[in-house]
Each structure stands twice: as C-alpha cells, then as structure tokens.
Design an enzyme around this catalytic site. Structure first.
Site, mmCIF file in Angstrom:
data_model
loop_
_atom_site.group_PDB
_atom_site.id
_atom_site.type_symbol
_atom_site.label_atom_id
_atom_site.label_comp_id
_atom_site.label_asym_id
_atom_site.label_seq_id
_atom_site.Cartn_x
_atom_site.Cartn_y
_atom_site.Cartn_z
ATOM 1 N N GLU A 126 0.838 -1.210 0.000
ATOM 2 C CA GLU A 126 0.000 0.000 0.000
ATOM 3 C C GLU A 126 0.870 1.257 0.000
ATOM 4 O O GLU A 126 0.583 2.212 -0.736
ATOM 5 C CB GLU A 126 -0.922 -0.001 1.219
ATOM 6 C CG GLU A 126 -1.822 1.231 1.257
ATOM 7 C CD GLU A 126 -2.613 1.360 2.556
ATOM 8 O OE1 GLU A 126 -3.050 0.318 3.097
ATOM 9 O OE2 GLU A 126 -2.790 2.494 3.022
ATOM 10 N N SER A 222 0.611 -9.481 6.946
ATOM 11 C CA SER A 222 -0.621 -8.702 7.060
ATOM 12 C C SER A 222 -0.431 -7.640 8.132
ATOM 13 O O SER A 222 -0.347 -7.947 9.327
ATOM 14 C CB SER A 222 -1.779 -9.630 7.434
ATOM 15 O OG SER A 222 -2.841 -8.886 7.992
ATOM 16 N N ASN A 224 -2.380 -5.297 9.402
ATOM 17 C CA ASN A 224 -3.383 -5.112 10.466
ATOM 18 C C ASN A 224 -3.402 -6.296 11.434
ATOM 19 O O ASN A 224 -3.702 -6.125 12.610
ATOM 20 C CB ASN A 224 -4.751 -4.773 9.883
ATOM 21 C CG ASN A 224 -5.460 -5.969 9.329
ATOM 22 O OD1 ASN A 224 -6.178 -6.647 10.056
ATOM 23 N ND2 ASN A 224 -5.246 -6.270 8.049
#
Ligand code: SF4
Length: 312
Positions: A126, A222, A224
């Site tokens: 991201e 990941s 989060n």
C-alpha cells in the site's frame, strides 16, 4: 477454558470485494488469470486461488501481453497502470476504495505544493502504491525518530497522510510529533486508518483485560494482523499471530483459563473456526462471541467487472 471470540474480526469490506472480484474474474475470463501482488495478505487465500490457476506476480513484465490482470486490494502506483497499458493488459482494479481515498489525498496535496509525510511501513504494497502517486513529494516516516530526523524547516509546507492499517495509538503518537515539529501541518479531513483496522483494534483493547492469552489469526505480512498481536502484547498479555492451526502449539494454552481469539482483516473465517474447534476438542473450551462494534460496510465490485455479463 473459555474462548472469547472477538467481533468484529476477519474479513473487511475491502478484502471481501477483492476476493469477490477475483472469483468473478475467474468466472468471466477463466485461467490463466494474473494478479499483481497478493490479492490480500493471507497465505490461505492466495494458495487457494493458486490451486485454481491464478498466477500472482510481483512484476507486470512477467505477464504475457493481452492477458487479464487484477490489481490487489492494496492498490498500485500509476507507473504500474502505465506498464499494464503498454503490455495491452485488460486491467481490473480491485483496490480497496479506502486506499484509493489516500491516493487521491496524496494527489491533491502534491498538486497544492505540499511535501507529504506519509506515516507507514517501508516496503508495504500500500505504501509503495501511495508513494508512486507523487514520488517527488512524499517522504515516509515510520516513527518519532524519523520525524526528528526530517530535514525540513518548521515552517515547511507539509501535510501528513497515513497507511490504512496502522496501530491507531502509534499513529496518534507520530501525528503528535509531526504537529509539534510542524505547527502548520495539515492532514486529511478524517483519519486514513480504515474502519476495519480501528474496529478490530478496539475489540482487542476492550476484551483483552478479561483474558490471559490472545490468539490472532493472520499472515505475518498482514499489517493489520500484526498490529492486533502487538496491541495485545502492549496491554501486557501474551499474544501469538498464527497463520492457522498448523502453527498452534498446544503448550501455549497450559493453565490458561480465558483466551481471546481474533483475526486480521484478511484472515478467512474457516481458519478461525478450525482453531476454535481445536481448542474446544483439546481443552474442553466453551465459546462466547463478544460484539464490540457492528459493521455493515460493503463495496461494489470494480467498474471493469460491473459492466460485464457472464457469457455461458
Ligand atoms: S483493511 Fe481497511 S483499507 Fe485494507 S482492504 Fe480492508 S477496509 Fe480496505
């Protein structure tokens, strides 16, 4: 043993949309079908699609001309879109709309002449995509030390943005340091940390005082999911992030009376249930689901898929 099953946990609206997009693209186009980066950061999800013929690539140049490619939920830089066009790829954009929002904010601030301080983790898909929107205008800051080290005057025209999956508490500290250093700094109207990240962290924070162990389902890449395990640890409770049942060590649960089970936004529910069933079998555990916040967010499929009908 008692299991407290945190709610919300697991798939968010962006992950659901990205996975549904890939399912729909498989129906419409068959294989070979290409995805730029992992569709979502979860090993199970990626492996299951690989078995069905989906090819995940890290470079657009690996994709044969005229193929179909999906961009993952984490978004892509404009240079990737340009490379796809050059290869005449049929691109389907499964970027989460909450990531797109950050891209648009970056573009707006860059156009207005701001230096953008992006709070995020180096190398995350991201972050790479967001920086790619205005590479000359964006500097990455990962912690307070990096805020200190910025070689910018206090009156610099600066704005900040954040990665969507940060720790809410850590981001607040870094934003505080930025405000101290640059009193005129501007930011997005509303926090960029997405609702799913915030809600999953809130659930852990609320429930962790009641338990003596925390099990987080999610892959190690990941963001989060990692933040959920870190949050539990920072609250003084032992916590493990596991990809699935195969990584669980039964010894962790010896003398544990109450265990909180949660899952990152890209972890499938069947993997959670497999672990819960294991604990029920081996420790005679009871299960109580605790809802800390209701979620009713959903996102449409990408426009490239909405406009197509299935040809039998
Ligand atoms: S975690 Fe948040 S930003 Fe990422 S895909 Fe899910 S909803 Fe979108």
């Amino acid at each position: 043993m008692k299991i407290i099953l945190a709610n919300p946990r697991g798939f968010c609206a962006g992950v659901n949309m990205a996975i549904d997009s890939l399912e729909r693209a498989l129906e419409l186009f068959g294989t070979p079908l290409y995805v730029y980066h992992e569709i979502v950061h979860n090993r199970h999800v990626v492996e299951r699609f690989k078995k069905r013929g989906v090819v995940f690539v890290d470079r657009i140049e690996e994709i044969p001309s005229n193929s179909v490619v999906l961009y993952s939920a984490h978004g892509v830089a404009p240079a990737i879109r340009a490379a796809s066009t050059e290869r005449n790829l049929n691109a389907i954009d499964a970027t989460c709309p909450l990531v797109t929002k950050v891209h648009l904010e970056a573009l707006r601030f860059a156009k207005e002449g701001y230096t953008i301080l992006l709070i995020g983790h180096e190398g995350h898909d991201e972050v790479i995509g967001t920086i790619g929107e205005a590479p000359g205008n964006i500097l990455l800051v990962q912690d307070e030390k990096e805020v200190e080290a910025l070689e910018l005057p206090a009156d610099a025209k600066v704005a900040y943005l954040t990665q969507t999956t940060l720790s809410v508490d850590d981001a607040e500290i870094i934003i505080g340091a930025l405000r101290k250093r640059f009193p005129h700094i501007v930011g997005p109207k509303k926090d960029d940390i997405c609702y799913a990240t915030q809600n999953r962290q809130e659930a852990v924070k609320d429930l962790v005082p009641e338990v003596d162990f925390v099990l987080v389902l999610g892959s190690r890449n990941s963001s989060n999911s990692l933040r959920l395990a870190e949050l539990a640890t920072s609250c003084g409770k032992p916590a493990f992030l596991v990809d699935g049942l195969h990584e669980i060590n039964a010894n962790w649960f010896t003398n544990k009376h109450t265990v909180l089970v949660t899952a990152g936004a890209s972890a499938p529910e069947d993997v959670v249930q497999e672990c819960v069933a294991f604990l029920q079998r081996h420790f005679n555990a009871t299960v109580e689901t605790r809802t800390v916040r209701e979620e009713d967010v959903s996102f449409n499929l990408p426009k490239e898929l909405r406009s197509l009908t299935l040809v039998n």
